[in-house]
Design an enzyme around this catalytic site. Structure first.
Site: not given
Ligand code: GRF
Length: 197
Positions: A12, A14, A66, A108, A110, A151, A179, A181
């Site tokens: 988490g 991000n 599912r 999303n 990536h 993606d 730097q 995300e």
């Molecule tokens: C990140 O590297 C993101 O780019 C990818 O999954 C990872 C999630 O990391 N989609 P976090 O849980 O946000 O630390």
């Protein structure tokens, strides 16, 4: 006020960047209403709880198939009346019916410069391992709308990051997070919240 839901599977960081950006005013006009994970042990859920945000766990393992999980996920998301769904390291495939229902309302992050190092099998450290194996000098991160592909939706923001001599996948992953995300994902949310996309 943009009602945001965040789907997570892991640590988490991000999510934390988003919460911090709302707290410090980098993101305006938005509120995180819920964090949903497929993984009960995801530290991202703990980050949500610490921020007094609803933290929900829905694991495919709890359902007989599912399709039943997909229906439960959509019902859970619907119940929060969200304007934007953010996939922040969510490792479960989003049902096509949910993509259709929330067309251009799911984004999303990536960890590469799409179209490089993306698609089936490119997630987490595997992305950075591939970048190092190819010998690229520049990598980065991409925020994009989610469509039925992997993606493959319209790109919103990208930010480049240098690959340095001696980088390991772990070192590169951290640099791309710090730097790129943690900068472009909050920025994309703020742009959407303020009608700039
Ligand atoms: C990140 O590297 C993101 O780019 C990818 O999954 C990872 C999630 O990391 N989609 P976090 O849980 O946000 O630390």
């Amino acid at each position: 006020m943009l009602r945001v839901g965040i789907l997570v599977s892991g640590g988490g960081t991000n999510l934390q960047a988003i919460l911090d950006a709302i707290d410090n005013g980098t993101i305006t006009n938005a509120s995180v209403e819920v964090v949903i994970s497929n993984n009960a042990g995801a530290y991202a859920l703990e980050r949500a709880r610490k921020h007094n945000i609803a933290a929900e766990c829905l694991s495919p393992k709890e359902f007989s198939d599912r399709e039943e999980f997909n229906q439960a996920l959509i019902a859970k998301v619907d119940s929060y009346h969200l304007d934007l769904i953010v996939l922040a390291g969510f490792l479960v495939k989003i049902p096509e019916s949910m993509i259709a229902k929330y067309r251009n309302k799911i984004i999303n992050i990536h960890p590469s410069l799409i179209p490089s190092f993306c698609g089936v099998g490119f997630y987490g450290l595997k992305v950075h391992e591939a970048a190092l194996a190819r010998g690229v000098k520049i990598t980065g991160a991409t925020v994009h709308f989610v469509d039925e592909g992997m993606d493959s939706g319209p790109i919103i923001l990208q930010k480049a990051v240098e690959v340095l001599p001696g980088d390991t996948p772990e070192i590169l992953q951290r640099r791309v997070m710090e730097q790129a995300e943690w900068i472009i994902l909050p920025k994309a949310i703020d742009m959407i919240a303020n009608g700039n996309i």
